[in-house]
Design a protein around this motif. Structure first.
Motif, PDB file in Angstrom:
ATOM      1  N   LEU A 282       0.823  -1.210   0.000  1.00 61.32           N
ATOM      2  CA  LEU A 282       0.000   0.000   0.000  1.00 61.32           C
ATOM      3  C   LEU A 282       0.864   1.270   0.000  1.00 61.32           C
ATOM      4  O   LEU A 282       0.441   2.313  -0.485  1.00 61.32           O
ATOM      5  N   PHE A 283       2.076   1.162   0.515  1.00 57.98           N
ATOM      6  CA  PHE A 283       3.001   2.302   0.526  1.00 57.98           C
ATOM      7  C   PHE A 283       3.942   2.290  -0.683  1.00 57.98           C
ATOM      8  O   PHE A 283       4.904   3.047  -0.728  1.00 57.98           O
ATOM      9  N   GLY A 284       3.654   1.411  -1.632  1.00 55.88           N
ATOM     10  CA  GLY A 284       4.469   1.367  -2.846  1.00 55.88           C
ATOM     11  C   GLY A 284       5.805   0.682  -2.664  1.00 55.88           C
ATOM     12  O   GLY A 284       6.746   0.927  -3.428  1.00 55.88           O
ATOM     13  N   ILE A 285       5.924  -0.184  -1.665  1.00 49.23           N
ATOM     14  CA  ILE A 285       7.171  -0.912  -1.401  1.00 49.23           C
ATOM     15  C   ILE A 285       6.994  -2.360  -1.835  1.00 49.23           C
ATOM     16  O   ILE A 285       6.027  -3.018  -1.437  1.00 49.23           O
ATOM     17  N   ASN A 286       7.914  -2.863  -2.633  1.00 50.34           N
ATOM     18  CA  ASN A 286       7.821  -4.226  -3.171  1.00 50.34           C
ATOM     19  C   ASN A 286       8.027  -5.255  -2.054  1.00 50.34           C
ATOM     20  O   ASN A 286       9.127  -5.368  -1.513  1.00 50.34           O
ATOM     21  N   PRO A 287       6.997  -6.053  -1.713  1.00 49.12           N
ATOM     22  CA  PRO A 287       7.129  -7.031  -0.618  1.00 49.12           C
ATOM     23  C   PRO A 287       8.174  -8.105  -0.900  1.00 49.12           C
ATOM     24  O   PRO A 287       8.854  -8.562   0.023  1.00 49.12           O
ATOM     25  N   ILE A 288       8.290  -8.528  -2.165  1.00 51.15           N
ATOM     26  CA  ILE A 288       9.253  -9.578  -2.506  1.00 51.15           C
ATOM     27  C   ILE A 288      10.677  -9.083  -2.265  1.00 51.15           C
ATOM     28  O   ILE A 288      11.509  -9.780  -1.681  1.00 51.15           O
ATOM     29  N   GLN A 289      10.948  -7.861  -2.739  1.00 48.57           N
ATOM     30  CA  GLN A 289      12.265  -7.280  -2.521  1.00 48.57           C
ATOM     31  C   GLN A 289      12.537  -7.087  -1.030  1.00 48.57           C
ATOM     32  O   GLN A 289      13.657  -7.319  -0.551  1.00 48.57           O
ATOM     33  N   TYR A 290      11.507  -6.683  -0.304  1.00 43.30           N
ATOM     34  CA  TYR A 290      11.639  -6.522   1.146  1.00 43.30           C
ATOM     35  C   TYR A 290      12.035  -7.840   1.810  1.00 43.30           C
ATOM     36  O   TYR A 290      12.948  -7.871   2.656  1.00 43.30           O
ATOM     37  N   LEU A 291      11.376  -8.922   1.441  1.00 45.76           N
ATOM     38  CA  LEU A 291      11.657 -10.223   2.041  1.00 45.76           C
ATOM     39  C   LEU A 291      13.087 -10.673   1.775  1.00 45.76           C
ATOM     40  O   LEU A 291      13.744 -11.246   2.645  1.00 45.76           O
ATOM     41  N   GLN A 447      15.774   4.710  -2.296  1.00 52.00           N
ATOM     42  CA  GLN A 447      15.299   3.659  -3.193  1.00 52.00           C
ATOM     43  C   GLN A 447      16.448   2.943  -3.894  1.00 52.00           C
ATOM     44  O   GLN A 447      16.332   1.769  -4.251  1.00 52.00           O
ATOM     45  N   THR A 448      17.568   3.633  -4.080  1.00 48.67           N
ATOM     46  CA  THR A 448      18.716   3.005  -4.731  1.00 48.67           C
ATOM     47  C   THR A 448      19.232   1.837  -3.895  1.00 48.67           C
ATOM     48  O   THR A 448      19.522   0.750  -4.424  1.00 48.67           O
ATOM     49  N   ILE A 449      19.334   2.063  -2.575  1.00 49.65           N
ATOM     50  CA  ILE A 449      19.762   0.982  -1.683  1.00 49.65           C
ATOM     51  C   ILE A 449      18.729  -0.138  -1.664  1.00 49.65           C
ATOM     52  O   ILE A 449      19.070  -1.322  -1.745  1.00 49.65           O
ATOM     53  N   PHE A 450      17.455   0.241  -1.571  1.00 50.24           N
ATOM     54  CA  PHE A 450      16.390  -0.771  -1.508  1.00 50.24           C
ATOM     55  C   PHE A 450      16.384  -1.654  -2.764  1.00 50.24           C
ATOM     56  O   PHE A 450      16.189  -2.869  -2.671  1.00 50.24           O
ATOM     57  N   ASN A 451      16.598  -1.049  -3.920  1.00 52.04           N
ATOM     58  CA  ASN A 451      16.530  -1.802  -5.181  1.00 52.04           C
ATOM     59  C   ASN A 451      17.816  -2.539  -5.529  1.00 52.04           C
ATOM     60  O   ASN A 451      17.842  -3.335  -6.462  1.00 52.04           O
ATOM     61  N   ASP A 452      18.889  -2.274  -4.777  1.00 53.57           N
ATOM     62  CA  ASP A 452      20.175  -2.917  -5.057  1.00 53.57           C
ATOM     63  C   ASP A 452      20.190  -4.341  -4.501  1.00 53.57           C
ATOM     64  O   ASP A 452      20.180  -4.536  -3.287  1.00 53.57           O
TER      65      ASP A 452
END
Length: 465
Positions: A282-291, A447-452
């Motif tokens: 809901l906050f636009g954060i990818n759950p798969i990437q988070y996991l 977001q750069t760190i999150f997507n890396d």
């Protein structure tokens, strides 16, 4: 001879774990090996020697040196970790402090909202599994545990909600640093907030003195983090010892009797974990990437059964793998130790309340019963420590507020370690969720760190140095 032979086998298995360390086998693999060895070794002790035999009791006294010693070391670090992490959150704020209130509101709001949702899920699951009014067998261990709880409950039974809230305020901070009260952790958090606020005032008017203080806090943080690393080195052995005792001394028949409760707990924990993923989406954060990024800290929380012991890895994961800004990460991880624990306050005590509710005349066909329990659980979640015994303390407070018989809490002594692994992982996850969504909402998330995909935090990076 039985004691000596069993202990020699225990030492030999510890040497196997030590050899794995010398060969630089991945830390998480060593932790899970300790977990597996403990399960197998504990079951063998139970089947060969018996869960309640004097020989088993003597063996567990020796094994407790490693198991309880590990837990004691983790508890030793709780107050220094909480204090340094919270104050450091203030030192990492930029000179525009307008975000401070928003960070605190976002983090605490998320923790309280999610614990209310967790309480709702626990009631729904308990009713679905027909736990309301369920009865369980009582053995010697359960009766002893109930006697302990009755004695402990007498200390807090007469506290009103205002008195409970007032107990959060530190009167003697040095006594709270020694953990003299059940609310010592939240008291230290409050004291640390005052210290942090004082630092911000000094930074405005006396920047030179503030700079010296900041360097001191950074040095203390480095020292405490290194202490955690030293304790984490014994985690595989500690987990091995704890699981050995849990499986050797738990009544298999009792566990089978309570299988429905165990399954219901894990269903509720998994459903709440899925809701966490929905919140991220809901906050636009990818759950798969988070996991992928949070898997290591969640696995460590699951095996170690310590929210406090996971604190450094929690903060490091948020900042270095998820891209959460440092102040928000420190706030969420530290507040998450004593506010809004989804597993130890939202799921577990509420599910116990579902069992005991009919004895107090509460019916779940009446919506007011749901609202009462959810509201009580949300209030209870403020001040429950992430150190050992937090779930029990939270249960006692909740049952006292609802007027429920506390015997039900003592009946779960045999299955406590099994459920504790899942609820600890959920506790850590909800604190990370609070930090991640708050940072994202405020536009501070990198977001750069999150997507890396290479930006990962693994405990062995520090543990093996």
């Amino acid at each position: 001879m039985q004691v000596i032979i069993t202990l020699l086998i225990f030492v030999a298995l510890c040497l196997v774990l030590n050899q794995m360390s010398r060969k630089h086998i991945k830390y998480s693999n060593r932790v899970f090996t300790g977990l597996g060895l403990g399960i197998v070794f504990g079951l063998l002790i139970q089947f060969i020697l018996g869960a309640e035999s004097d020989v088993t009791a003597e063996i567990m006294d020796w094994i407790d040196i490693v198991g309880k010693g590990y837990i004691n070391f983790l508890q030793m670090l709780v107050i220094p970790l909480v204090m340094v992490s919270m104050i450091r959150a203030f030192t990492k704020l930029d000179h525009n402090q307008s975000n401070l209130g928003k960070i605190g509101t976002g983090v605490i709001g998320t923790l309280l909202i999610t614990v209310a949702i967790a309480a709702f899920i626990a009631i729904a699951t308990g009713v679905l599994f027909n736990l309301d009014g369920a009865e369980f067998a009582r053995g010697a261990a359960e009766n002893a545990r109930i006697d302990q709880l009755v004695e402990r409950n007498s200390e807090i039974a007469d506290l009103t909600i205002p008195e409970t809230i007032r107990s959060f305020i530190p009167v003697n901070v040095f006594a709270d640093m020694a953990g003299s009260r059940s609310t010592s952790t939240i008291a230290v958090v409050i004291f640390s907030v005052f210290v942090g606020a004082a630092y911000l005032g000094v930074r405005r008017h006396h920047p030179e003195e503030a700079e010296i203080f900041e360097k001191i806090i950074n040095s203390l943080h480095a020292i405490v983090s290194r202490l955690v690393t030293l304790v984490l080195r014994i985690a595989p052995y500690g987990i091995f010892a704890l699981m050995t005792k849990a499986l050797a001394t738990s009544s298999i028949s009792t566990i089978q009797t309570m299988a429905t409760f165990i399954v219901a707990c894990y269903v509720a924990l998994i459903v709440m974990f899925i809701i966490h993923m929905i919140i991220l989406a809901l906050f636009g954060i990818n759950p798969i990437q988070y996991l992928k990024k949070a898997a290591n800290v969640l696995l460590f929380a699951f095996t170690s059964r310590s929210s406090a012991g996971s604190l450094p890895l929690n903060i490091q994961t948020q900042t270095e793998a998820l891209g959460v800004d440092t102040p928000t990460a420190n706030f969420s991880a530290t507040f998450g130790l004593s506010i809004g624990q989804n597993g130890c306050v939202g799921i577990y005590p509420v599910m116990l309340a579902v069992i005991a509710a009919p004895a107090a005349g509460m019916s779940f066909s009446d919506p007011s019963s749901w609202i009462t329990i959810i509201a009580a659980a949300t209030i209870t979640s403020i001040g429950v420590s992430g150190a050992g015994g937090g779930a029990t303390f939270g249960s006692l407070i909740l049952f006292g507020m609802l007027g429920l018989p506390i015997e039900v809490i003592g009946l779960m002594v045999s299955i406590e370690p099994i459920v504790d692994m899942g609820r600890t992982a959920l506790n850590v996850n909800d604190s990370i969720i609070a930090g991640t969504v708050t940072s994202k909402a405020m536009g501070n998330m990198n977001q750069t760190i999150f997507n890396d995909p290479e930006a990962l935090v693994e405990p062995e990076d520090d543990v093996d140095r």
